[in-house]
Design a protein around this motif. Structure first.
Motif, short mmCIF file in Angstrom:
data_model
loop_
_atom_site.label_atom_id
_atom_site.label_comp_id
_atom_site.label_asym_id
_atom_site.label_seq_id
_atom_site.Cartn_x
_atom_site.Cartn_y
_atom_site.Cartn_z
N LYS A 156 0.82 -1.21 0.00
CA LYS A 156 0.00 0.00 0.00
C LYS A 156 0.85 1.27 0.00
N PHE A 157 2.14 1.15 0.40
CA PHE A 157 3.02 2.32 0.42
C PHE A 157 3.38 2.76 -1.00
N PHE A 158 3.40 1.82 -1.93
CA PHE A 158 3.80 2.14 -3.31
C PHE A 158 2.63 2.05 -4.30
N MET A 159 1.47 1.59 -3.86
CA MET A 159 0.37 1.39 -4.81
C MET A 159 -0.17 2.72 -5.35
N SER A 160 -0.78 2.64 -6.51
CA SER A 160 -1.48 3.79 -7.08
C SER A 160 -2.91 3.76 -6.55
N LYS A 161 -3.36 4.86 -6.00
CA LYS A 161 -4.72 4.89 -5.45
C LYS A 161 -5.52 6.12 -5.86
N ALA A 162 -4.84 7.12 -6.40
CA ALA A 162 -5.54 8.35 -6.79
C ALA A 162 -5.92 8.29 -8.27
N ASN A 163 -7.14 8.73 -8.57
CA ASN A 163 -7.61 8.84 -9.96
C ASN A 163 -7.54 7.51 -10.72
N LEU A 164 -7.90 6.42 -10.05
CA LEU A 164 -7.92 5.13 -10.73
C LEU A 164 -9.03 5.13 -11.79
N GLU A 165 -8.71 4.61 -12.96
CA GLU A 165 -9.70 4.51 -14.04
C GLU A 165 -10.37 3.15 -13.93
N THR A 166 -11.58 3.14 -13.40
CA THR A 166 -12.31 1.89 -13.22
C THR A 166 -13.56 1.89 -14.09
N PHE A 167 -14.05 0.69 -14.38
CA PHE A 167 -15.29 0.53 -15.12
C PHE A 167 -16.26 -0.32 -14.30
N ARG A 168 -17.54 -0.17 -14.59
CA ARG A 168 -18.57 -0.97 -13.93
C ARG A 168 -19.10 -2.01 -14.91
N LEU A 169 -19.71 -3.05 -14.38
CA LEU A 169 -20.18 -4.15 -15.22
C LEU A 169 -21.20 -3.71 -16.25
N ASP A 170 -22.00 -2.69 -15.93
CA ASP A 170 -23.05 -2.27 -16.88
C ASP A 170 -22.60 -1.13 -17.80
N ASP A 171 -21.32 -0.75 -17.76
CA ASP A 171 -20.81 0.26 -18.70
C ASP A 171 -20.81 -0.32 -20.11
N TYR A 172 -21.05 0.56 -21.10
CA TYR A 172 -21.08 0.12 -22.48
C TYR A 172 -19.67 0.06 -23.08
N VAL A 173 -19.44 -0.94 -23.89
CA VAL A 173 -18.11 -1.18 -24.45
C VAL A 173 -17.66 -0.02 -25.33
N ASP A 174 -18.58 0.60 -26.06
CA ASP A 174 -18.20 1.73 -26.91
C ASP A 174 -17.57 2.85 -26.07
N GLU A 175 -18.16 3.12 -24.91
CA GLU A 175 -17.63 4.17 -24.04
C GLU A 175 -16.30 3.73 -23.42
N VAL A 176 -16.20 2.47 -23.07
CA VAL A 176 -14.97 1.93 -22.49
C VAL A 176 -13.83 2.04 -23.49
N ARG A 177 -14.12 1.72 -24.74
CA ARG A 177 -13.09 1.75 -25.79
C ARG A 177 -12.53 3.17 -25.95
N GLU A 178 -13.39 4.17 -25.87
CA GLU A 178 -12.93 5.55 -25.99
C GLU A 178 -12.00 5.93 -24.84
N VAL A 179 -12.35 5.52 -23.63
CA VAL A 179 -11.51 5.83 -22.47
C VAL A 179 -10.16 5.13 -22.58
N MET A 180 -10.19 3.86 -22.96
CA MET A 180 -8.94 3.09 -23.08
C MET A 180 -7.98 3.71 -24.09
N ALA A 181 -8.54 4.25 -25.16
CA ALA A 181 -7.70 4.83 -26.21
C ALA A 181 -6.90 6.03 -25.72
N LYS A 182 -7.38 6.67 -24.65
CA LYS A 182 -6.72 7.87 -24.13
C LYS A 182 -5.77 7.57 -22.97
N LYS A 183 -5.75 6.31 -22.52
CA LYS A 183 -4.94 5.95 -21.36
C LYS A 183 -3.84 4.98 -21.77
N LYS A 184 -2.74 5.03 -21.02
CA LYS A 184 -1.59 4.18 -21.34
C LYS A 184 -1.58 2.88 -20.53
#
Length: 550
Positions: A252-280
């Motif tokens: 927990k001392f080294f983990m990333s915990k701020a601004n985590l990009e998470t998705f929910r089970l009912d999120d639509y794949v089209d929207e998820v794909r757009e977010v993924m394209a902007k993140k590394k």
């Protein structure tokens, strides 16, 4: 662990469901479950009308849940299930897990809630950039972690305690020099020299790490115990112990915990794909409906998404089906209407018969499969046939429909005349409904020769009731046409007992087309169609033929 859960199949009718659409979906899902043992679930693509609500309540059947669309969602993806670690787990433990399971990202959990993420890159950075000798205490490292990391044993002290103050140093100097280096609460790594061990105790160190499994005198043990000093014995030499010890720091001392990009089970794949394209990031955590961690998805897993599987009943027009059908896998179509414009990627089982009701076909399929129709399913199927054929008054009704309804009524113990009257009365209770609700109670959209048109139908056994709603509907149709983006709208006000329909209309040329198609006098004001009670057989074909010829 990969998600191997068997796929659920939705059995669903059209967007403005009538009694046939709902009852056929329920009965066919029941048949498929009995024949295949699979997971089939009846759904509805719109609100229930009064007649259908009456039928379901009368026979004690729960209404199918609403299915708004079948667009791909995160829950349709191949989610990688990974057991996380608690925040107090050591870096070494996390690294070992990641190597064993060949993963690059590990979830840090508190209970089942996601607390943070740690990656192989985070661990590498922590190891390469750790210059502060106070990091072990700053991270509130548990002695148990240190013991496990050093492959050691606890000699004195409580392994569940925490190293909270001080720095880590190696006692490589003489006791005289050590007195200038060791401060209160430090952790000291040393060998078998009694004088050095004694000096560390007298300087009030909080922990001694004795290397190479060196023997520890009873005096040292006693003094350490009296002062609550922890002694850890390790088989490693001082160099190795010093190199390993930082791996005991909690993740927990080294983990990333701020601004985590998470998705929910009912999120639509089209929207998820757009977010993924902007993140590394490589892996993205998924949160379940209860807020717990469900697993990871990645860009690669978007390509292996499992389309929702559906069976369509009582329709085969794309404009009438549930939204997102182009993203779903259609397995079967069971219908009794004209062939529409539905397209499928793979071959499907398509059963289309010129009968008055889909429920008649479903009943035939029960017989063909050798599955007994129970009393409840028989009641639903019989009700659907009564509804769609207007108790055999509709020209769409065939001898097959009438024979099926008679057999089903006998199984269900139904008096068809009485049941039909109760159904139709429940369905024609229009006094408390708005013009919009009435208009779209039973409304379908069609396309012919580039013209989009909608046809609704209101059936009643009471002409006064039809006359009462006529004015409200006539003035609303133009609004409905614009909102639905249609070229034409026709609305049938059908009197079941008189077997006739008054046709309301709007749109450019709507009236003239009906006058020409039905060869009515040109000065006709209100359009009455004697003997016309079927939208499917008596109105739709006439309108489509006229548009195609034009």
């Amino acid at each position: 662990m990969e998600n191997k859960e068997s796929k659920k199949v939705y059995v669903v009718g059209h967007k403005n469901p009538d009694t046939d659409s709902i009852c056929s979906a329920i009965a066919y899902a029941n048949l498929k479950q009995q024949v295949t043992g699979g997971r089939y679930e009846a759904k509805r693509a719109g609100d229930l009308n009064g007649e259908t609500t009456y039928v379901l309540e009368h026979f004690g059947v729960e209404a199918p849940a609403y299915l708004s669309d079948v667009h791909l969602q995160v829950k349709d993806l191949d989610i990688r299930r990974i057991a996380g670690v608690m925040g107090q787990a050591s870096i070494k433990e996390a690294w070992s897990r990641m190597r064993e399971e060949n993963i690059r990202t590990l979830p840090i959990l508190r209970g089942d809630r996601l607390e943070g993420l740690i990656t192989i890159g985070d661990i590498a950075n922590s190891y390469m950039e750790m210059y502060d000798s106070h990091t072990l205490s700053t991270a509130r490292t548990q002695y148990k972690n240190i013991v496990n990391t050093l492959d050691g044993t606890i000699v004195t002290g409580n392994e569940h305690g925490y190293f909270l103050k001080g720095k880590v140093l190696i006692a490589a100097s003489s006791p005289d020099l050590m007195e200038n280096l060791i401060e209160q609460d430090d952790m000291v790594i040393l060998g078998n020299r009694y004088e050095s061990q004694l000096c560390a105790i007298e300087m009030d160190a909080s922990c001694l790490v004795i290397c190479q499994s060196s023997q520890i005198s009873r005096t040292i043990k006693k003094m350490a115990a009296e002062r609550d000093i922890v002694i850890i014995q390790t088989p490693h030499d001082t160099f190795t112990a010093a190199r390993l010890i930082n791996q005991s720091i909690p993740v927990k001392f080294f983990m990333s915990k701020a601004n985590l990009e998470t998705f929910r089970l009912d999120d639509y794949v089209d929207e998820v794909r757009e977010v993924m394209a902007k993140k590394k990031y490589r892996d993205f955590p998924v949160i379940d409906e209860n807020g717990g961690f469900a697993g990871f998805i990645s860009r690669r897993r978007l390509m292996s998404s499992r389309k929702k599987q559906v069976i369509l009943v009582d329709h085969n027009e794309k404009s009438q089906t549930v939204d997102g059908i182009e993203e779903a896998e259609i397995l079967e179509i069971i219908d009794h209407h004209r062939l529409g414009n539905m397209e499928t990627i793979n071959p499907v089982y398509f059963r289309n018969q010129p009968v008055g009701c889909t429920a008649t076909i479903v009943y035939q399929m029960y017989q063909e499969s050798g599955v007994k129709v129970d009393k409840t399913m028989a009641a639903l199927l019989c009700s659907a046939i009564i509804s769609d054929t207007l108790l055999f008054r509709s020209p769409t009704c065939t001898m097959i429909d009438e024979a099926a309804a008679t057999a089903l009524a006998q199984i269900a113990g139904i008096d068809m005349e009485q049941h039909a009257k109760a159904m139709f009365n429940a369905g024609s209770d229009l006094c408390d409904k708005s013009a919009e609700e009435i208009c779209f109670m039973d409304f379908k959209v069609f396309n012919a020769n580039g013209v989009a048109f909608g046809v609704g139908q209101i059936t009643s056994m009471n002409q006064e009731e039809l006359d009462d709603v006529r004015g409200r509907l006539a003035s609303y149709l133009e609004t409905a046409r614009r909102e639905q983006r249609l070229d034409l709208i026709y609305l049938m006000l059908t009197n079941i007992l008189e077997e006739s329909t008054e046709l309301l209309f709007c749109g450019d040329g709507a009236k003239g087309q009906i006058i020409d198609a039905f060869e009515l006098p040109e000065d006709t004001d209100r359009i009455f169609l004697r003997g016309v009670v079927s939208r499917k057989k008596q109105l739709i074909p006439v309108v489509v033929n006229y548009l195609q010829q034009r």
